[in-house]
Write an enzyme that holds these catalytic residues in place. Sequence first.
Site, PDB file in Angstrom:
ATOM      1  N   ASP A 143       0.865  -1.177   0.000  1.00 55.62           N
ATOM      2  CA  ASP A 143       0.000   0.000   0.000  1.00 55.62           C
ATOM      3  C   ASP A 143       0.901   1.227   0.000  1.00 55.62           C
ATOM      4  O   ASP A 143       2.113   1.123   0.138  1.00 55.62           O
ATOM      5  CB  ASP A 143      -0.960  -0.032   1.183  1.00 55.62           C
ATOM      6  CG  ASP A 143      -0.246   0.166   2.496  1.00 55.62           C
ATOM      7  OD1 ASP A 143       0.992   0.284   2.485  1.00 55.62           O
ATOM      8  OD2 ASP A 143      -0.918   0.217   3.528  1.00 55.62           O
ATOM      9  N   SER A 144       0.303   2.398  -0.173  1.00 57.54           N
ATOM     10  CA  SER A 144       1.110   3.597  -0.403  1.00 57.54           C
ATOM     11  C   SER A 144       1.571   4.267   0.872  1.00 57.54           C
ATOM     12  O   SER A 144       2.381   5.170   0.842  1.00 57.54           O
ATOM     13  CB  SER A 144       0.281   4.597  -1.196  1.00 57.54           C
ATOM     14  OG  SER A 144      -0.832   5.009  -0.407  1.00 57.54           O
ATOM     15  N   GLY A 145       1.034   3.857   2.006  1.00 53.19           N
ATOM     16  CA  GLY A 145       1.337   4.542   3.260  1.00 53.19           C
ATOM     17  C   GLY A 145       0.316   5.620   3.588  1.00 53.19           C
ATOM     18  O   GLY A 145       0.263   6.117   4.712  1.00 53.19           O
ATOM     19  N   GLY A 146      -0.505   5.969   2.605  1.00 52.97           N
ATOM     20  CA  GLY A 146      -1.493   7.027   2.829  1.00 52.97           C
ATOM     21  C   GLY A 146      -2.411   6.722   3.999  1.00 52.97           C
ATOM     22  O   GLY A 146      -2.560   7.537   4.914  1.00 52.97           O
ATOM     23  N   PHE A 147      -2.970   5.531   4.006  1.00 50.88           N
ATOM     24  CA  PHE A 147      -3.937   5.180   5.047  1.00 50.88           C
ATOM     25  C   PHE A 147      -3.303   5.280   6.436  1.00 50.88           C
ATOM     26  O   PHE A 147      -3.898   5.819   7.364  1.00 50.88           O
ATOM     27  CB  PHE A 147      -4.479   3.763   4.807  1.00 50.88           C
ATOM     28  CG  PHE A 147      -5.442   3.313   5.866  1.00 50.88           C
ATOM     29  CD1 PHE A 147      -6.750   3.789   5.879  1.00 50.88           C
ATOM     30  CD2 PHE A 147      -5.049   2.438   6.872  1.00 50.88           C
ATOM     31  CE1 PHE A 147      -7.633   3.389   6.870  1.00 50.88           C
ATOM     32  CE2 PHE A 147      -5.935   2.035   7.863  1.00 50.88           C
ATOM     33  CZ  PHE A 147      -7.231   2.520   7.859  1.00 50.88           C
ATOM     34  N   ASP A 206      -2.799   8.375  -1.524  1.00 51.00           N
ATOM     35  CA  ASP A 206      -4.121   9.012  -1.516  1.00 51.00           C
ATOM     36  C   ASP A 206      -4.397   9.679  -0.180  1.00 51.00           C
ATOM     37  O   ASP A 206      -3.740   9.394   0.813  1.00 51.00           O
ATOM     38  CB  ASP A 206      -5.208   7.971  -1.805  1.00 51.00           C
ATOM     39  CG  ASP A 206      -5.223   6.842  -0.778  1.00 51.00           C
ATOM     40  OD1 ASP A 206      -4.165   6.567  -0.198  1.00 51.00           O
ATOM     41  OD2 ASP A 206      -6.290   6.241  -0.566  1.00 51.00           O
ATOM     42  N   GLN A 243     -11.509   7.299  -3.866  1.00 54.40           N
ATOM     43  CA  GLN A 243     -11.996   7.802  -2.577  1.00 54.40           C
ATOM     44  C   GLN A 243     -13.397   8.386  -2.798  1.00 54.40           C
ATOM     45  O   GLN A 243     -13.982   8.209  -3.853  1.00 54.40           O
ATOM     46  CB  GLN A 243     -11.018   8.850  -2.019  1.00 54.40           C
ATOM     47  CG  GLN A 243      -9.687   8.249  -1.540  1.00 54.40           C
ATOM     48  CD  GLN A 243      -9.831   7.435  -0.245  1.00 54.40           C
ATOM     49  OE1 GLN A 243     -10.879   7.462   0.413  1.00 54.40           O
ATOM     50  NE2 GLN A 243      -8.785   6.695   0.113  1.00 54.40           N
ATOM     51  N   GLY A 261     -10.633   3.896   1.658  1.00 56.07           N
ATOM     52  CA  GLY A 261     -11.404   4.745   2.566  1.00 56.07           C
ATOM     53  C   GLY A 261     -12.696   4.111   3.031  1.00 56.07           C
ATOM     54  O   GLY A 261     -13.612   4.804   3.475  1.00 56.07           O
ATOM     55  N   ASP A 309      -8.316  -7.501   1.365  1.00 58.51           N
ATOM     56  CA  ASP A 309      -7.317  -7.729   2.411  1.00 58.51           C
ATOM     57  C   ASP A 309      -7.903  -7.278   3.740  1.00 58.51           C
ATOM     58  O   ASP A 309      -8.783  -6.419   3.775  1.00 58.51           O
ATOM     59  CB  ASP A 309      -6.038  -6.920   2.162  1.00 58.51           C
ATOM     60  CG  ASP A 309      -6.187  -5.479   2.622  1.00 58.51           C
ATOM     61  OD1 ASP A 309      -6.856  -4.705   1.911  1.00 58.51           O
ATOM     62  OD2 ASP A 309      -5.691  -5.140   3.714  1.00 58.51           O
ATOM     63  N   CYS A 356     -11.953 -28.507   7.036  1.00 61.22           N
ATOM     64  CA  CYS A 356     -10.855 -27.608   6.639  1.00 61.22           C
ATOM     65  C   CYS A 356      -9.586 -28.412   6.372  1.00 61.22           C
ATOM     66  O   CYS A 356      -9.186 -29.242   7.183  1.00 61.22           O
ATOM     67  CB  CYS A 356     -10.620 -26.584   7.741  1.00 61.22           C
ATOM     68  SG  CYS A 356      -9.245 -25.464   7.406  1.00 61.22           S
ATOM     69  N   CYS A 366      -6.527 -27.367   6.355  1.00 58.92           N
ATOM     70  CA  CYS A 366      -5.297 -26.717   6.829  1.00 58.92           C
ATOM     71  C   CYS A 366      -4.521 -27.619   7.782  1.00 58.92           C
ATOM     72  O   CYS A 366      -5.059 -28.558   8.376  1.00 58.92           O
ATOM     73  CB  CYS A 366      -5.600 -25.359   7.457  1.00 58.92           C
ATOM     74  SG  CYS A 366      -6.015 -25.394   9.214  1.00 58.92           S
ATOM     75  N   CYS A 368      -6.115 -27.948  11.315  1.00 58.10           N
ATOM     76  CA  CYS A 368      -7.300 -28.808  11.430  1.00 58.10           C
ATOM     77  C   CYS A 368      -6.980 -30.269  11.130  1.00 58.10           C
ATOM     78  O   CYS A 368      -7.659 -31.165  11.620  1.00 58.10           O
ATOM     79  CB  CYS A 368      -8.403 -28.306  10.510  1.00 58.10           C
ATOM     80  SG  CYS A 368      -9.053 -26.715  11.056  1.00 58.10           S
ATOM     81  N   HIS A 404      -4.972 -21.473  10.369  1.00 61.79           N
ATOM     82  CA  HIS A 404      -6.378 -21.810  10.119  1.00 61.79           C
ATOM     83  C   HIS A 404      -7.172 -20.601   9.618  1.00 61.79           C
ATOM     84  O   HIS A 404      -7.926 -20.695   8.649  1.00 61.79           O
ATOM     85  CB  HIS A 404      -7.061 -22.390  11.352  1.00 61.79           C
ATOM     86  CG  HIS A 404      -8.532 -22.485  11.153  1.00 61.79           C
ATOM     87  ND1 HIS A 404      -9.115 -23.475  10.383  1.00 61.79           N
ATOM     88  CD2 HIS A 404      -9.548 -21.641  11.519  1.00 61.79           C
ATOM     89  CE1 HIS A 404     -10.413 -23.247  10.295  1.00 61.79           C
ATOM     90  NE2 HIS A 404     -10.707 -22.157  10.984  1.00 61.79           N
TER      91      HIS A 404
HETATM   92 ZN   LIG Z   1      -8.301 -25.199   9.466  1.00 61.39          ZN
END
Ligand SMILES: [Zn+2]
Length: 367
Positions: free
Chosen positions: A95-99, A149, A191, A218, A268, A306, A308, A311, A337
Amino acid sequence: MTTQFSFQVSTRCSQTKARAGVFHTPHGAVETPRFMPVGTLANVKTVTPTQLQETGAQMVLANTYHLHLQPGERIVEKAGGLHQFMRWNQPILTDSGGFQVFSLSEMRQITDDGVIFRSPHDGQMINLTPERSIQIQNALGADVIMAFDECPPYPASREEVEAATQRTYRWLERCISAHQRPDQALFGIVQGGVYPDLRAAAAEALAGLDLPGYAIGGVSVGEPPELIAKIVQATTPMLPVDKPRYLMGVGTYKEMAQAIASGMDLFDCVIPTRLARHGAALVKGERWNLKNSQYREDFQPLDETCPCYTCQNFTRAYISHLVRSQEILAYTLLTIHNITELVRFTQKIREAIIGDRFTTEFAQWLS
Ligand SMILES: [Zn+2]
């Protein structure tokens, strides 16, 4: 779009605007829709790159603001770039660092030039401009980099949001001019706060710049969750259909499913990793606190469906014991998990779109 990046939509849902696609980057492909885990400081906390790969994660995030402060982009560049430094040979997005500048730092001063803020590390004043953000991201070397941004807080007046949106556009033009590396795709960020018409206008303006991808930023900044769906609905019709679309900071089941139905592709969120460090598991759409006494003698896996590592090998009772004892392994097992769970959720949506079963199979999340 440079030749090193391409995005193909393979299937469109017959009932919604959802689509299944593949985003190609110099470090491999990302099947969309897809959840991306957050690795703020060039690591997803408590897991190794091999464990992360086994979750099904294809692209991970790293954070420009945090990496600029520590260890600094010069060291990452010297190490051969982020992929080499963190030993993750699949796609990375910074990310740009803006947030972070707008949400974390105190003592900031915003001008048309950029943002001046005090470093929380050593108290020095840092001047972050669109050009500087892109220079840092060019040095870090992620596959996808984000425009710098202005992220207005929630709530903010229409006038404030309008000014921030216009500034974000001017900053985007400067980001495009500053960007040096054809092996990195620069995404623009829409935005516009909670104002659908401002969102739509911003998206239309950005679409005219023919970028390799677009993000909605945003959101998830404190507004009611139902507004996220409205913002996305107002924005996506204005974005090019043949470019990937990324909804920043959103990673809950319902918000992702609804955004996918409006045509978003990438997501994300820190939720799966943060919950894990608090001893909580995401299981079939619920949040479980493993400290809870009901798990002490529960010898089933977290989720028997699951695949993973957690699990497949451990019981709720064991994880509950580790959490109660504050053993570090608890956080590793829960992180594995939780990331697997959200990646699988988006993967299952992808399969449902391809089989034209999205609205029936995910009805509980779409209403
Ligand atoms: Zn799992």
